[in-house]
Enzyme design. Structure first.
Site, PDB file in Angstrom:
ATOM      1  CE  LYS A  13      29.547  33.700 -27.520  1.00  0.00           C
ATOM      2  NZ  LYS A  13      30.114  33.196 -28.506  1.00  0.00           N
ATOM      3  NE  ARG A  88      34.558  31.624 -24.039  1.00  0.00           N
ATOM      4  CZ  ARG A  88      33.931  32.610 -25.038  1.00  0.00           C
ATOM      5  NH1 ARG A  88      33.464  33.698 -24.548  1.00  0.00           N
ATOM      6  NH2 ARG A  88      34.275  32.495 -26.352  1.00  0.00           N
ATOM      7  NE  ARG A 126      34.207  38.388 -35.411  1.00  0.00           N
ATOM      8  CZ  ARG A 126      33.956  37.275 -34.203  1.00  0.00           C
ATOM      9  NH1 ARG A 126      32.748  37.524 -33.559  1.00  0.00           N
ATOM     10  NH2 ARG A 126      34.926  36.781 -33.874  1.00  0.00           N
ATOM     11  NE  ARG A 159      37.070  39.015 -32.132  1.00  0.00           N
ATOM     12  CZ  ARG A 159      36.316  38.610 -31.245  1.00  0.00           C
ATOM     13  NH1 ARG A 159      34.852  38.933 -31.225  1.00  0.00           N
ATOM     14  NH2 ARG A 159      36.304  37.124 -30.675  1.00  0.00           N
ATOM     15  NE  ARG A 170      37.933  32.672 -30.988  1.00  0.00           N
ATOM     16  CZ  ARG A 170      37.292  33.711 -32.000  1.00  0.00           C
ATOM     17  NH1 ARG A 170      37.890  33.936 -33.139  1.00  0.00           N
ATOM     18  NH2 ARG A 170      36.169  33.884 -31.590  1.00  0.00           N
TER      19      ARG A 170
HETATM   20  P1  AP5 Z   1      29.101  37.163 -33.873  1.00  0.00           P
HETATM   21  O1  AP5 Z   1      27.840  37.865 -33.465  1.00  0.00           O
HETATM   22  O2  AP5 Z   1      30.312  38.292 -33.846  1.00  0.00           O
HETATM   23  O3  AP5 Z   1      29.305  35.734 -32.996  1.00  0.00           O
HETATM   24  P2  AP5 Z   1      29.732  35.622 -31.635  1.00  0.00           P
HETATM   25  O4  AP5 Z   1      28.970  34.490 -31.125  1.00  0.00           O
HETATM   26  O5  AP5 Z   1      29.817  36.737 -30.668  1.00  0.00           O
HETATM   27  O6  AP5 Z   1      31.287  35.363 -31.676  1.00  0.00           O
HETATM   28  P3  AP5 Z   1      32.695  35.887 -31.052  1.00  0.00           P
HETATM   29  O7  AP5 Z   1      33.688  35.296 -31.751  1.00  0.00           O
HETATM   30  O8  AP5 Z   1      32.651  37.039 -30.476  1.00  0.00           O
HETATM   31  O9  AP5 Z   1      32.554  34.691 -29.785  1.00  0.00           O
HETATM   32  P4  AP5 Z   1      33.665  34.193 -28.992  1.00  0.00           P
HETATM   33  O10 AP5 Z   1      32.739  33.559 -27.769  1.00  0.00           O
HETATM   34  O11 AP5 Z   1      34.505  33.229 -29.608  1.00  0.00           O
HETATM   35  O12 AP5 Z   1      34.528  35.280 -28.638  1.00  0.00           O
HETATM   36  P5  AP5 Z   1      34.444  36.627 -27.380  1.00  0.00           P
HETATM   37  O13 AP5 Z   1      34.664  37.930 -28.146  1.00  0.00           O
HETATM   38  O14 AP5 Z   1      33.521  36.064 -26.452  1.00  0.00           O
HETATM   39  O15 AP5 Z   1      29.227  36.600 -35.178  1.00  0.00           O
HETATM   40  C1  AP5 Z   1      30.236  36.077 -35.895  1.00  0.00           C
HETATM   41  C2  AP5 Z   1      30.079  36.508 -37.328  1.00  0.00           C
HETATM   42  O16 AP5 Z   1      29.092  35.834 -37.979  1.00  0.00           O
HETATM   43  C3  AP5 Z   1      29.946  38.027 -37.731  1.00  0.00           C
HETATM   44  O17 AP5 Z   1      30.629  38.367 -38.554  1.00  0.00           O
HETATM   45  C4  AP5 Z   1      28.466  38.039 -37.863  1.00  0.00           C
HETATM   46  O18 AP5 Z   1      28.104  39.148 -38.683  1.00  0.00           O
HETATM   47  C5  AP5 Z   1      27.984  36.839 -38.485  1.00  0.00           C
HETATM   48  N1  AP5 Z   1      26.811  36.372 -38.463  1.00  0.00           N
HETATM   49  C6  AP5 Z   1      26.076  36.408 -37.087  1.00  0.00           C
HETATM   50  N2  AP5 Z   1      24.863  35.687 -37.234  1.00  0.00           N
HETATM   51  C7  AP5 Z   1      24.794  35.240 -38.532  1.00  0.00           C
HETATM   52  C8  AP5 Z   1      23.756  34.615 -39.354  1.00  0.00           C
HETATM   53  N3  AP5 Z   1      22.595  34.079 -38.745  1.00  0.00           N
HETATM   54  N4  AP5 Z   1      24.356  34.380 -40.506  1.00  0.00           N
HETATM   55  C9  AP5 Z   1      25.315  34.530 -41.087  1.00  0.00           C
HETATM   56  N5  AP5 Z   1      26.335  35.274 -40.420  1.00  0.00           N
HETATM   57  C10 AP5 Z   1      26.096  35.502 -39.093  1.00  0.00           C
HETATM   58  O19 AP5 Z   1      35.812  36.080 -26.537  1.00  0.00           O
HETATM   59  C11 AP5 Z   1      37.157  36.142 -27.368  1.00  0.00           C
HETATM   60  C12 AP5 Z   1      38.210  35.491 -26.548  1.00  0.00           C
HETATM   61  O20 AP5 Z   1      38.237  35.947 -24.970  1.00  0.00           O
HETATM   62  C13 AP5 Z   1      37.931  33.968 -26.186  1.00  0.00           C
HETATM   63  O21 AP5 Z   1      38.306  33.202 -27.326  1.00  0.00           O
HETATM   64  C14 AP5 Z   1      38.684  33.799 -25.092  1.00  0.00           C
HETATM   65  O22 AP5 Z   1      40.206  33.677 -25.070  1.00  0.00           O
HETATM   66  C15 AP5 Z   1      38.329  35.146 -24.050  1.00  0.00           C
HETATM   67  N6  AP5 Z   1      37.257  35.075 -23.298  1.00  0.00           N
HETATM   68  C16 AP5 Z   1      36.096  35.507 -23.498  1.00  0.00           C
HETATM   69  N7  AP5 Z   1      35.128  35.164 -22.615  1.00  0.00           N
HETATM   70  C17 AP5 Z   1      35.806  34.302 -21.658  1.00  0.00           C
HETATM   71  C18 AP5 Z   1      35.254  33.632 -20.597  1.00  0.00           C
HETATM   72  N8  AP5 Z   1      34.390  33.895 -20.076  1.00  0.00           N
HETATM   73  N9  AP5 Z   1      36.292  32.931 -19.956  1.00  0.00           N
HETATM   74  C19 AP5 Z   1      37.464  32.716 -20.520  1.00  0.00           C
HETATM   75  N10 AP5 Z   1      37.840  33.523 -21.457  1.00  0.00           N
HETATM   76  C20 AP5 Z   1      37.124  33.978 -22.177  1.00  0.00           C
END
Ligand code: AP5
Length: 218
Positions: A13, A88, A126, A159, A170
């Protein structure tokens, strides 16, 4: 217009939202980034959020919805917005719909579809830039100079929630709620699906085409 980018942890994402925002001029609003900024600032909201994030759980809705509402009220979010990481769960879907019900702004969702079996390797490999937030992968998207951000030169970090045990928590705790959200958008005719496995640039093209088809373009 508001484009909700849905996907499991590690689905890509953040990587794809950054590129789509650059291509369309939209604001990229990521709840994870907002939480990490609060944690870095040492705020009360950040302290509350960090205990949930470190446990791999969703942060409670009362905290999350208030934070995102304040962010979406800023001037740069007045036109096109890419939402990354929100909503979410069903309560957040309802809150987003209610917030924009009277504004006439369309809300469309795109799911980045990635099989769960490859998410752990994406997350544990990552590396992120602590200064500008850019994200890398040790195998799939390495920086030009080892462990240094291409954009600003800062030393890359892992991270804290990408530690293997937290990644497992997660995935265990969050995938059911993602499915509920996907089904709500599907049922209301607002869901598109983009295959999220393949080269990052290929997915970028597929996502841009799908976004344009629902009216989200430069
Ligand atoms: P990346 O693009 O970073 O993936 P992502 O989907 O953004 O992953 P996140 O871990 O950031 O998502 P998340 O939803 O768990 O965490 P968030 O920060 O929102 O890609 C991941 C890796 O893969 C990278 O190394 C990239 O280079 C690689 N990659 C990408 N595309 C690729 C491809 N095609 N092929 C190979 N490699 C690839 O949230 C963190 C925490 O915050 C959550 O766990 C929760 O506790 C809290 N939180 C956030 N939002 C909410 C909410 N709305 N409600 C409640 N809690 C929340």
């Amino acid at each position: 217009m508001i484009l909700v980018l849905l996907g499991a942890p590690g689905a890509g994402k953040g990587t794809q939202a950054e590129a789509l925002a650059a291509a369309t001029g939209a604001a990229h609003v990521a709840t994870g980034d907002l939480f990490r900024a609060e944690i870095a600032a040492g705020s009360e909201l950040g302290r509350t959020a960090s205990s949930f994030i470190d446990a791999g759980k969703l942060v409670p809705d009362e905290v999350t919805i208030g934070m995102i509402s304040a962010r979406l009220a800023k001037p740069d979010a007045a036109q096109r917005v890419i939402l990354d990481g929100f909503p979410r769960n069903p309560a957040q879907v309802a809150a987003l719909d209610a917030a924009f019900a009277s504004s006439g702004r369309t809300i469309s969702a795109i799911l980045l579809n990635v099989d769960v079996s490859i998410l752990t390797a994406r997350l544990t490999g990552r590396r992120v830039c602590p200064d500008c937030g850019r994200s890398y992968h040790v195998a799939h998207r390495p920086p030009t100079v080892a462990d240094r951000c291409d954009a600003c030169g800062a030393a890359l970090i892992t991270r804290s929630d990408d530690a293997p045990a937290t990644v497992a928590a997660r995935l265990e705790n969050q995938l059911a709620a993602l499915n509920d959200v996907v089904e709500l958008y599907r049922a209301s005719g607002r869901l598109q699906v983009v295959e999220g496995v393949g080269e990052i640039s290929e997915i970028q093209s597929r996502l841009a085409a799908t976004a344009a088809a629902v009216g989200f373009s430069a």
